[in-house]
Design an enzyme around this catalytic site. Structure first.
Site, PDB file in Angstrom:
ATOM      1  CB  VAL A  22      -0.951   0.042   1.225  1.00 59.11           C
ATOM      2  CG1 VAL A  22      -2.017  -1.042   1.133  1.00 59.11           C
ATOM      3  CG2 VAL A  22      -0.190  -0.075   2.528  1.00 59.11           C
TER       4      VAL A  22
ATOM      5  N   GLY B 147       8.101   7.850  -1.351  1.00 60.46           N
ATOM      6  CA  GLY B 147       8.426   9.000  -2.190  1.00 60.46           C
ATOM      7  C   GLY B 147       9.686   8.957  -3.034  1.00 60.46           C
TER       8      GLY B 147
ATOM      9  N   GLY C 211      10.530   6.939  -5.512  1.00 60.63           N
ATOM     10  CA  GLY C 211      10.392   6.241  -6.795  1.00 60.63           C
ATOM     11  C   GLY C 211      10.537   7.146  -8.013  1.00 60.63           C
TER      12      GLY C 211
ATOM     13  CB  CYS D 139       7.072   8.144  -6.652  1.00 57.38           C
ATOM     14  SG  CYS D 139       6.457   8.746  -5.111  1.00 57.38           S
TER      15      CYS D 139
ATOM     16  CB  THR E  79       4.291  10.367  -2.701  1.00 59.05           C
ATOM     17  OG1 THR E  79       3.501   9.323  -3.261  1.00 59.05           O
ATOM     18  CG2 THR E  79       3.935  10.530  -1.235  1.00 59.05           C
TER      19      THR E  79
ATOM     20  CG  MET F 247       1.942   0.195  -9.722  1.00 61.10           C
ATOM     21  SD  MET F 247       1.432  -0.260 -11.395  1.00 61.10           S
ATOM     22  CE  MET F 247      -0.147  -1.005 -11.079  1.00 61.10           C
TER      23      MET F 247
ATOM     24  CE1 TYR G  52     -10.164   8.137  -2.148  1.00 57.40           C
ATOM     25  CE2 TYR G  52     -12.205   7.757  -3.361  1.00 57.40           C
ATOM     26  CZ  TYR G  52     -11.022   7.289  -2.834  1.00 57.40           C
ATOM     27  OH  TYR G  52     -10.686   5.976  -2.998  1.00 57.40           O
TER      28      TYR G  52
ATOM     29  CB  THR H 161      30.056  -2.232  -4.907  1.00 60.75           C
ATOM     30  OG1 THR H 161      29.384  -1.619  -5.972  1.00 60.75           O
ATOM     31  CG2 THR H 161      29.975  -1.389  -3.647  1.00 60.75           C
ATOM     32  CB  CYS H 162      31.587  -6.947  -3.356  1.00 61.09           C
ATOM     33  SG  CYS H 162      29.828  -6.939  -2.915  1.00 61.09           S
ATOM     34  CB  THR H 163      36.318  -6.107  -5.922  1.00 57.88           C
ATOM     35  OG1 THR H 163      35.863  -5.090  -6.797  1.00 57.88           O
ATOM     36  CG2 THR H 163      35.835  -7.442  -6.424  1.00 57.88           C
TER      37      THR H 163
END
Ligand code: 5GP
Length: 345
Positions: A130, A181, A183, A186, A188, A269, A285, A315-317
């Site tokens: 949601v 917010g 995204g 998005c 929002t 969405m 509304y 990144t990991c290396t």
């Protein structure tokens, strides 16, 4: 009097990862697979914890087929019918381990979810999504789903603060979706003024969840493989991607052609496009909280997947993490005022 929290909260763009001395010779030595056992479902997961978002443009069956080959996961959007699920399951039984069925809190959603899970016991994950995970109604709904499906792994959200992460875990969720917010489609923050910078949200929510043996998923705001790495570095167990998976052959949404160039429609969405498509329009509304964009067509998603996995391995290396599991322990973020050289942009 309104209160002001003066702590600085950060986004992916505000930090970089500090390199550390490492014994790793090559990025091919990096293990991105992770295994988790979930707090409430008691079920286990093994895979690369990157998830396609449950948006009808990205969380498609076609995407699940492509991602599951790389051990990635797909939250299938909630608008497929039971019949469509049935067909998918018959022709792609191997994908069912790495998908979630999604639902909002509406009675029709729940009916559809129940029918899918009863038809397909191999589907072990539920994604309860949601826009505002703070409502009491959502918590009650989550409790109902948990009691009906005691050993399914439940992803639930979205929230951005530790106290609500704890509440959702205690109400039965296993993996909390974090992000309000951030995204790519998005609106929002523009429409409501509500939100929380994603990197700080992940750091704080991971701390809260891990204290209860729960897990979190960073949802939204990743624009490049480096952001995915930062989300893991911040403590996310899973990272959910919408926009980065948009624009591919595996995506839903219209393909359009302009001046000989192909584009795919990508939309939030709760955008007007999605609401018109699924509910016949924007209810009086409410305002739409998502936008519609045209994404340049990028072909098959496989090359994008390789790009993301290659980036995170690298990144990991750089920080000396032989496994993705070690990345957050090896992470020191430095605050920056500039990310990249823009001279040729
Ligand atoms: P992205 O990876 O594109 O930055 O973010 C994807 C996430 O954006 C989704 O998983 C979902 O949480 C969120 N999202 C998708 N559609 C909408 C929308 O219409 N409005 C809002 N506020 N968020 C959305």
């Amino acid at each position: 009097m309104p209160r002001i929290d003066n702590d600085v909260k950060l986004d992916f763009k505000d930090v970089l990862l500090r390199p550390k001395r490492s014994t790793l010779k090559s990025r091919s030595e990096v293990e991105l697979m992770r295994s988790f056992t979930f707090r409430n479902s008691k079920q286990s997961y093994t895979g690369i914890p990157i998830i396609a978002a449950n948006m009808d443009t990205v969380g498609t069956f076609e995407m699940a087929k492509a991602l599951s080959k790389f051990s990635l996961f797909t939250a299938i959007h909630k608008h497929y019918t039971v019949e469509q699920w049935k067909q998918f399951a018959v022709s792609n039984p191997e994908c069912l381990q790495s998908v979630a069925a999604s639902s909002g809190t509406g009675p029709n959603d729940f009916k559809n979810l129940t029918a899918i899970l009863e038809l397909l016991p191999e589907v072990r994950y539920i994604c309860l999504d949601v826009a505002n995970g703070y409502s009491e109604h959502f918590v009650e709904f989550l409790k109902d789903v948990r009691s009906k499906f005691p050993d399914h792994t439940i992803m639930a959200g979205n929230v951005v603060t530790g106290e609500m992460v704890e509440e959702l875990i205690l109400a039965g969720a296993d993996i909390i979706k974090v992000g309000i917010g951030p995204g790519s489609v998005c609106t929002t923050r523009k429409k409501t003024g509500v939100g929380y910078p994603q990197l700080s949200a992940v750091i704080e929510c991971a701390d809260a969840a891990h204290g209860l043996d729960g897990h979190i998923m960073s949802d939204g705001g990743c624009t490049c493989p480096g952001d995915v790495a930062k989300a893991f570095g911040a403590g996310a167990d899973f990272v959910m991607l919408g926009g980065m998976f948009a624009g591919h052959s595996q995506c839903g949404g219209e393909t359009i052609e302009k001046n000989g160039k192909k584009y795919k429609l990508f939309y939030g969405m709760s955008s007007e496009t999605a609401m018109k498509k699924h509910t016949g329009g924007v209810a009086d509304y409410r305002a739409s909280e998502g936008k519609t964009v045209e994404v340049e067509f990028k072909g098959e998603v496989e090359s994008t997947i390789r790009d993301i996995l290659g980036g995170v391995r690298s990144t990991c290396t750089y920080v000396g993490a032989a496994k993705l599991k070690e990345l957050s322990r090896r992470t020191t973020f430095i605050r920056v005022t500039q990310q990249v050289n823009t001279v040729f942009n």
